[in-house]
Design an enzyme around this catalytic site. Structure first.
Site, PDB file in Angstrom:
ATOM      1  N   ASN A  13      -5.642 -24.084  33.103  1.00 17.35           N
ATOM      2  CA  ASN A  13      -7.067 -24.634  33.349  1.00 17.35           C
ATOM      3  C   ASN A  13      -8.057 -23.496  32.975  1.00 17.35           C
ATOM      4  OD1 ASN A  13      -6.042 -26.816  34.120  1.00 17.35           O
ATOM      5  ND2 ASN A  13      -6.537 -26.716  36.305  1.00 17.35           N
ATOM      6  N   ASP A  15     -10.781 -23.233  34.647  1.00 16.03           N
ATOM      7  CA  ASP A  15     -11.222 -22.539  35.854  1.00 16.03           C
ATOM      8  C   ASP A  15     -10.274 -21.717  36.638  1.00 16.03           C
ATOM      9  OD1 ASP A  15      -9.474 -24.388  37.059  1.00 16.03           O
ATOM     10  OD2 ASP A  15     -10.871 -26.126  37.630  1.00 16.03           O
ATOM     11  N   LYS A 162     -12.482 -24.286  41.775  1.00 13.51           N
ATOM     12  CA  LYS A 162     -12.628 -25.826  42.149  1.00 13.51           C
ATOM     13  C   LYS A 162     -13.846 -26.063  42.881  1.00 13.51           C
ATOM     14  CE  LYS A 162      -8.443 -26.753  40.167  1.00 13.51           C
ATOM     15  NZ  LYS A 162      -8.637 -27.518  39.157  1.00 13.51           N
TER      16      LYS A 162
END
Length: 259
Positions: A13, A15, A162
């Protein structure tokens, strides 16, 4: 990629600020002969809503189980970090030859399970109309490949951002950048942060309430902010701190020590 001579690939990911190239993991995956592998790490209280791997009883294959795939009456089990001690990092390894074979057999479709998520049209406005978002998870590909494996890695390879809770910790002095550009924990622990979503959920609201940057969290165990608080410069948080909702906008003076 295969035509250019590549055999293995790793994806993660965007992030996840802990994901980085790792020659040791690459060598392990190449030698394992596995078609696919997922990195998992020890679960903490901050990961209770994160997905984890399970064994499917019908065929013994590893599968990914996500929050949106869990019935409400099973959420207590899902979020129990002792029952399910490993969180799925979404750092994935592929044998490209085996992946190409699977795509050919499936007509360019891996057949991943659909995930139903209820959200709002405007993610910054909880009163906007509700919508259903249908998605698939890359990590669910683990059930497609016979012989897929999982490997436990250090927490330094899983630093997801997140929410603004995560962002505050990552921006604070808890983390430092290592010589190779990766992030490393600089303090004794990583504190658990919870910011009131009514006032800190969007990046604009978050920035407005930390105009001088994040407080020092290196000595903190947890920080819970309830209500509307704006932080001054050089604030230090020590131990477990909770700011309560007074019903009004409040200020933390500069150079305050909380805790």
């Amino acid at each position: 990629l295969l035509e250019q001579g590549y055999r293995y690939a790793s994806v993660s990911n965007a992030d996840n600020l802990g994901a980085a190239p790792d020659p040791t993991l690459a060598a392990w995956f190449a030698q394992s002969g596995a078609p696919y592998a997922a990195e998992v790490c020890r679960r903490t209280a901050a990961d209770r809503k994160g997905g984890h791997l399970a064994v499917r009883k019908s065929d013994g294959r590893l599968i990914l189980r996500d929050t949106a795939q869990t019935p409400p009456d099973q959420m207590d089990f899902f979020t129990d970090e002792h029952r399910h001690p490993f969180v799925h990092t979404n750092n994935l390894w592929f044998d490209l030859e085996r992946l190409a074979d699977a795509l050919r057999r499936g007509g360019s479709v891996l057949g991943l399970p659909l995930i139903r998520n209820t959200k709002t049209v405007d993610p910054t406005d909880p009163t906007s109309p509700a919508v259903v978002q249908i998605e698939t998870a890359m990590g669910a590909a683990i059930e497609v490949f016979e012989g897929a494996q999982a490997i436990v890695v250090g927490r330094d390879r899983f630093l997801p951002v997140k929410t603004t809770d995560d962002l505050l910790v990552l921006r604070s002095d808890v983390f430092a950048r290592a010589f190779d550009g990766t992030l490393r924990v600089a303090g004794p622990t990583t504190p658990l942060v919870h910011l009131d979503p009514r006032h800190y959920r969007t990046i604009a609201d978050f920035e407005a309430r930390f105009p001088f940057g994040p407080p020092s969290l290196r000595q903190a165990t947890s920080l819970t902010v309830r209500g509307d608080w704006t932080f001054g410069a050089d604030v230090v948080v020590v131990g477990d701190v909770e700011l309560r909702d007074t019903g009004a906008a409040e200020q933390i003076p500069a150079a305050s020590r909380l805790g």
